[in-house]
Structure formats: structure tokens, C-alpha cells
Design a protein around this motif. Structure first.
Motif, PDB file in Angstrom:
ATOM      1  N   GLY A 126      75.972  63.341   1.666  1.00 13.98           N
ATOM      2  CA  GLY A 126      76.210  62.884   0.291  1.00 13.98           C
ATOM      3  C   GLY A 126      74.989  63.021  -0.592  1.00 13.98           C
ATOM      4  N   THR A 127      74.696  61.934  -1.284  1.00 14.84           N
ATOM      5  CA  THR A 127      73.569  61.935  -2.214  1.00 14.84           C
ATOM      6  C   THR A 127      72.255  62.220  -1.491  1.00 14.84           C
ATOM      7  N   SER A 128      72.113  61.718  -0.282  1.00 15.52           N
ATOM      8  CA  SER A 128      70.882  61.974   0.474  1.00 15.52           C
ATOM      9  C   SER A 128      70.762  63.463   0.804  1.00 15.52           C
TER      10      SER A 128
ATOM     11  N   GLU B  16      82.999  60.193  -8.049  1.00 18.25           N
ATOM     12  CA  GLU B  16      83.174  59.007  -7.191  1.00 18.25           C
ATOM     13  C   GLU B  16      83.385  57.718  -7.973  1.00 18.25           C
TER      14      GLU B  16
ATOM     15  N   VAL C 169      78.493  54.583   5.668  1.00 13.54           N
ATOM     16  CA  VAL C 169      79.621  55.207   6.357  1.00 13.54           C
ATOM     17  C   VAL C 169      79.280  55.281   7.848  1.00 13.54           C
TER      18      VAL C 169
ATOM     19  N   THR D 141      74.275  55.862   8.693  1.00 13.70           N
ATOM     20  CA  THR D 141      75.345  56.848   8.540  1.00 13.70           C
ATOM     21  C   THR D 141      75.618  57.544   9.873  1.00 13.70           C
TER      22      THR D 141
ATOM     23  N   LYS E  24      78.517  62.008  -8.678  1.00 16.93           N
ATOM     24  CA  LYS E  24      78.506  60.690  -9.334  1.00 16.93           C
ATOM     25  C   LYS E  24      79.737  60.536 -10.220  1.00 16.93           C
TER      26      LYS E  24
ATOM     27  N   GLN F 151      69.673  56.545   3.090  1.00 22.67           N
ATOM     28  CA  GLN F 151      69.359  55.277   2.430  1.00 22.67           C
ATOM     29  C   GLN F 151      69.601  54.122   3.384  1.00 22.67           C
ATOM     30  N   SER F 152      70.830  54.060   3.913  1.00 22.44           N
ATOM     31  CA  SER F 152      71.215  52.915   4.747  1.00 22.44           C
ATOM     32  C   SER F 152      70.601  52.992   6.132  1.00 22.44           C
ATOM     33  N   GLY F 153      70.371  54.219   6.599  1.00 25.32           N
ATOM     34  CA  GLY F 153      69.889  54.399   7.972  1.00 25.32           C
ATOM     35  C   GLY F 153      70.987  54.150   8.995  1.00 25.32           C
TER      36      GLY F 153
ATOM     37  N   ALA G  19      77.712  53.520  -5.346  1.00 25.55           N
ATOM     38  CA  ALA G  19      77.182  54.826  -5.778  1.00 25.55           C
ATOM     39  C   ALA G  19      75.660  54.747  -5.782  1.00 25.55           C
ATOM     40  N   SER G  20      75.068  55.641  -5.023  1.00 23.79           N
ATOM     41  CA  SER G  20      73.619  55.600  -4.851  1.00 23.79           C
ATOM     42  C   SER G  20      72.911  56.176  -6.081  1.00 23.79           C
TER      43      SER G  20
END
Ligand code: F6R
Length: 607
Positions: A302-304, A490, A604, A353, A487, A349-351, A400-401
Motif C-alpha cells: 500500500g502506501t508504504s 480509499e 492488515v 502487515t 488516497k 507503519q504498523s509493523g 488512511a495513512s
């Protein structure tokens, strides 16, 4: 980003502090703790995990007598999210306790010096160093207020702190620099907190503290002084009318818009301790001792993934490292050719996924080494990586990041600078000018954001009937085009497609007609002439165009959205929030659930 609260008054302090922390939990929640004076000692109770864990530890404890104290809910930046690193932290003598939100940049240097003076440490945190530095200040000056001022004159970085003194339990001291702290003024009680919601049920009269303010308060009085020479300062008391929910969003309607506006601060935090503008150098202590990779694979979703794709252009240009960027869900199932010369940079971001984690596992099994780029300290990606760089963006609440991507781009810029320097392929002059431009970015963006938001509002109203958008960009603007389209779709549910400008004529050009708008990235870079001719192809077919551009760029389109001047890759940090703002304003105008779009989850964790 952590949440802190301090209280002096007439009510039982501990339950009030815990209740306040619960309203600050949106600021981070990997551990929490409270401190208050009981008899002759400071009592500290802390727990790893969410606040419920702290509640359990408080059950059956004698906590109803203290009428002053402080608490903290932590979002780790230094040290793992475990109990020993949770706040409050005590000094070596047991007289002072401190809670801290921020990053004490020169903590290692100060710690080395304090160790020679006999101070001892039990955690990996910068905060424990700071409380011991204040303790040293107390020793040298004989007074807590003066000792605090003495210590803060040596502390580099950002902080919002509250200090409890065993010898004077009814008095709290506090200070702020580049991290939020507000003072709440009640009747026979006073409060300190990272944010207004913490004490909103008790008072709506607040003083927003400024950088360099130092505070002394007890139940009935408060005073604000300059941190360095202790000159008393006049402060305006504001009366707040927001409800708790609005206050958590800092008065903004949604977390997403709050987080978009946090980006100047996010850039500052991600750069903290990593650039030296006087020397013109960038450093990433986490990887300084590692060899520069021969080849780099970037893996993300995704955004990452878009951040990684953007990083590829810079890493190739500045560090001359061959880079391949891969969508984690594809990477994990390929018949990969990797060996111990390969470094895999996993961005998340979340670490948490699932596909990114699976990609790490596959790469590890083939012998590659893993460098993680994460926001959440101690997350699975961080733990599975051989080395990790944290983006220090604070918790991201909106699905949304936005600010996390901004911090990933800053970290990737630093990586390109560090590896370029280590390989000797980036001149000292080029490094110094990039470091200067990075340091100037937060102020530039801060100034630009309000007008950008107005423009986003105006433009989205003109195009709210559109069924589909094409986003075009070339070079480093191609990943931005992908991100702009992601962006928009979503959160506003308008179909959007990100495309490399030059690829448009190989298919998507068939879609162009007067009802099909194109959102173009036409920044002042060396590829602009090429972008311009792609846009002429759109115009020739009657397609309306919004173009993000910069002063001096020769372009005639339906809507020129002119961003401030910034050189080279730094323009990205202006273009990205413009794309985010356009999507945000469109979704809000269309009445969508901006912070929690349908069918999506923040992290996710399933394939
Ligand atoms: C989009 C978005 C997602 C995430 C993706 C990866 O706004 O947030 O596309 O970027 O799910 O998440 P992380 O970075 O946590 O691995």
C-alpha cells in the motif's frame, strides 16, 4: 508520542490520573504508569500493555490518600515497550520521578557523563537519563526549580515533562519544548496534560504552554517561568468549548486532517538526533556500523510500498545502490533469487502487515539480511528484522495513512544520504545542502498547509461529480501519483488510477474525455518538459487537468495549483500533503466516513 498528566488538588489523585490517561490513550498505549508520594517515598506503579493492565495492578493498592501525582501512557521511541521502560522513571536517589513525552537527543553523551559520577540506570530510556540529569542539577544548585532549569539548559531535543519531588509532594514542576503540554486551572486544583481531554471534566480553563516554558504548580497557585533564567511570564487563560471527542482530535473534524497537519512536526521528530546542520551531515546510528548494501530489495504494501518506490529514485541517485521495489504479497510467492549480499528493506507503519512479515521470512530463509523501517516500536516487523530504523511519527489513528508516509520518506532520504556518504559517491556539498533543506522543511510546510487546504477545498467542489480520476507523474512523482490515486479511492470511493505519465499513451489515453479529469504532478524538475507534453496529449482530447506545480513553471491547464518553491526531492514533502488534502476534502464534502472507510482496517494482519 505519549500522553502525560499531572494533578495537584483535593481529590484522590490516582483514579483521576488514570481516568485522564484513558482519555489520552489515542496518543499511544504500549505501557502506562503513575507516580505519587506515599509516606516518605515515591510510589511508582506501572504496567506493560493497555491501561487495563495498569488498572489490574492498582486493584487492592492503597491509592486513595494522595492528592497529587502524575501519570503517563507510552508510545515507545527509545527502548522496547516493556515494563522497565514504562514511565514514570526515578532518579538514582529515589527523590525525583519524571514522566516525559519527546526525544532527549543527547541522552547518550549525558548518560556517559552521569555514569562516571556514580548514577545508575535500570532502563534503556532517554527519560531515565533526564531525571538523573535533573537530580545532578538539584545537587549542584540545592533547589528543584533551579536544578530543573540547569538540566534543561543541557538537554537537546524535544520534551514535555512533569516532575514529582518526594520532599514536596504537593508541588509539581513541568516544562515543554516542541512537545505539547497544557495547564488546566481549576478551583483548588490544577492540572498538566499533553492534551486538553485529559482534564476536560474538571476544568475548561487552560493555558497553552509555549516552548521554553517552565511551570511550578500546587493545588491553589501556578506560575510560568522562562526555563533558562527563571523570569516570570504572563500567560493568557483560554476557555475551551470543545467536547472530549473534538478535543482528542485537537479541534479538527477527523484524525486524518489532524495527522496531515502534524506533518511538519513529524518531519522534525524523524530528523531528531539524525542531522547536524552545522556539519552538514546526516547520521542513522542504527546502521552506521553496517556495510552499505550491494543490492537492495524494498518490500512493502500500500502506501508504504509507494514510499519505497519513491525511495528507489533517491537511493539510486544519491547512494548509487541498485534497488528493486516489490509489493510484499507478490514478493513472498516469487521464485526469488536472493543471497547474503542482498539486504531487504521492509517498510511498514504498523509493523504487523501479514504479507510484509511473510516477505521477511522468505528473504531470511534465503540468507538475505533484513532492515526494518517501522513506526511502531517492538512490532513484529521490528522484531523479525536484523536492524530497525524507527520513523518516530507517533500513533496514526486514521485508517488512511498520511503522516506515516511522510516520515517514511524522511527516513528514506536519510538512508540515501548516509549510504551515499559511506560509499563516497555523494559530495559533502550535496549532503550539506540536502541536510539544510531537510531542516528548513517543517517551517516551509507549516506555512504552506492552510492555503493548501483552502485550494483543496475549492478544487474538490468543482470535481465532486467526477466518476474517475487519472493521476499522472514521472520519476519520483510517479509513486506520488499512485499515492494520490490510492488516497482518493480509499476515502472518497471515487475510482482513481495512478499512472506513469509516459505510459499513458499506451492505453489509458483512450479514457480521456471532458468528463474524465486528470490530476497531474508537474513540479519544477528536470522531467517537467516531458510531463508537459503528456499533458498536452490530455488537453488535445478535451480532458480537464488539475496540475500541482511550482512558481515559474510554464504550464497552462484548467487549474494550476501552485506549491511553494522547494528544491529537488524536497518538493515531494509539499506535493504529498496536497494530494492528501484533495482526497480528504473530497471525502468530507461527499460525506464519507473519513477516518474509518468501508472495508478497510488499519493494520492488515491477514493475507
Ligand atoms: C493506505 C494504507 C495502507 C497501508 C498498508 C500497509 O492509506 O494505509 O495501504 O499503507 O496496509 O500498512 P503498513 O505500513 O502498516 O504495513
Amino acid at each position: 508520542m505519549c500522553g502525560i498528566i499531572g494533578y495537584c488538588g483535593h481529590r484522590p489523585a490516582v483514579p483521576l490520573i488514570v481516568e485522564g490517561l484513558r482519555r489520552l490513550e489515542y496518543r499511544g498505549y504500549d505501557s502506562a504508569g503513575v507516580a505519587f508520594v506515599q509516606g516518605r517515598d515515591i510510589e511508582i506503579i506501572k504496567a506493560e500493555g493497555k491501561l487495563g493492565q495498569l488498572d489490574k495492578k492498582l486493584e487492592g493498592r492503597d491509592i486513595m490518600n494522595a492528592t497529587s501525582g502524575m501519570g503517563h501512557t507510552r508510545w515507545a521511541t527509545h527502548g522496547l515497550p516493556v515494563e522497565r521502560n514504562a514511565h514514570p522513571h526515578l532518579d538514582s536517589t529515589g527523590r525525583l520521578a519524571l514522566v516525559h513525552n519527546g526525544i532527549f537527543e543527547n541522552y547518550q553523551e549525558v548518560k556517559d557523563d552521569l555514569l562516571t559520577k556514580g548514577y545508575t540506570f535500570h532502563s534503556e530510556t532517554d527519560t531515565e537519563v533526564l531525571v538523573n540529569l535533573i537530580s545532578e542539577g538539584l545537587k549542584q544548585t540545592g533547589d528543584v526549580l533551579k536544578g530543573l532549569s540547569w538540566a534543561l539548559r543541557q538537554a537537546e531535543g524535544s520534551y514535555a515533562i512533569v516532575l514529582v519531588d518526594r520532599e514536596n509532594p504537593g508541588v509539581l514542576h513541568a516544562a515543554r519544548k516542541s512537545s505539547p503540554l497544557v495547564l488546566g486551572i481549576g478551583q483548588g486544583e490544577n492540572f498538566l496534560a499533553s492534551d486538553v481531554p485529559a482534564f476536560l471534566p474538571y476544568t475548561r480553563d487552560v493555558v497553552f504552554l509555549d516552548d521554553g516554558d517552565l511551570v511550578r504548580l500546587d493545588a491553589s497557585t501556578w506560575q510560568v517561568l522562562r526555563y533558562d533564567d527563571l523570569t516570570p511570564l504572563e500567560k493568557k487563560v483560554h476557555h475551551i468549548t470543545w467536547d472530549v471527542q473534538a478535543a482528542q482530535k485537537g479541534g479538527y473534524k477527523h484524525f486524518m486532517i489532524k495527522e496531515i497537519f502534524e506533518q511538519p512536526k513529524v518531519i522534525t521528530d524523524c530528523l531528531a538526533g539524525r542531522i547536524d546542520t552545522a556539519a552538514g551531515t546526516a547520521r542513522l546510528p542504527e546502521i552506521e556500523d553496517l556495510p552499505v548494501p550491494k543490492r537492495l530489495r524494498i518490500v512493502a504494501c500500500g502506501t508504504s510500498f509507494h514510499a519505497g518506490l519513491w525511495g528507489m529514485y533517491l537511493l539510486e541517485k544519491w547512494a548509487r545502490i541498485p534497488v528493486q521495489v516489490e509489493i510484499a504479497s507478490e514478493f513472498r510467492y516469487r521464485d526469488l533469487i536472493l543471497d547474503s549480499d542482498d539486504v531487504v528493506l521492509a517498510i511498514s507503519q504498523s509493523g504487523e502487515t501479514a504479507d510484509t512479515l511473510a516477505g521477511i521470512k522468505v528473504a531470511k530463509d534465503l540468507g538475505a539480511s533484513i532492515l526494518g523501517l517501522c513506526n511502531v516500536v517492538g512490532s513484529s516487523v521490528a522484531r523479525e528484522s536484523d536492524h530497525v530504523i524507527y520513523t518516530q511519527a507517533g500513533p496514526e489513528m486514521s485508517v488512511a495513512s498520511t503522516k506515516a508516509m511522510c516520515s517514511q520518506l524522511v527516513a528514506l532520504t536519510l538512508l540515501a544520504l548516509v549510504w551515499g556518504r559511506k560509499k563516497g559517491v555523494l559530495s559533502p556539498e550535496a549532503q550539506a545542502s540536502a541536510v539544510r533543506e531537510l531542516a528548513d522543511l517543517p517551517a516551509l510546510l507549516d506555512d504552506a498547509l492552510p492555503a493548501m487546504r483552502d485550494e483543496a477545498k475549492r478544487l474538490c467542489r468543482l470535481y465532486s461529480e467526477a466518476k474517475s480520476f487519472l493521476y499522472l507523474g514521472r520519476g519520483p512523482c510517479f509513486p506520488l501519483a499512485l499515492e494520490g490515486a490510492l488516497k482518493l479511492k480509499e476515502i472518497s470511493y471515487i475510482h482513481a488510477e495512478g499512472y506513469a505519465s509516459g505510459e499513458m499513451k499506451h492505453g489509458p489515453i483512450a479514457l480521456i474525455d471532458p468528463k474524465f479529469p486528470t490530476f497531474a504532478l508537474a513540479l519544477a524538475d528536470e522531467l517537467f518538459p516531458k510531463v508537459k507534453s503528456n499533458l498536452q496529449e490530455v488537453q488535445a482530447r478535451g480532458g480537464p487537468i488539475i496540475a500541482l506545480t511550482q512558481p515559474g513553471v510554464d504550464l497552462t491547464v484548467d487549474h494550476r495549483w501552485v506549491l511553494p518553491t522547494a528544491s529537488g526531492p524536497m518538493s515531494t514533502f509539499l506535493a504529498l500533503p496536497a494530494l492528501q488534502l484533495f482526497a480528504y476534502e473530497m471525502a468530507d464534502y461527499l460525506g464519507k466516513d473519513v477516518d474509518q472507510p468501508r472495508n478497510l482496517a488499519k493494520s492488515v494482519t491477514v493475507e
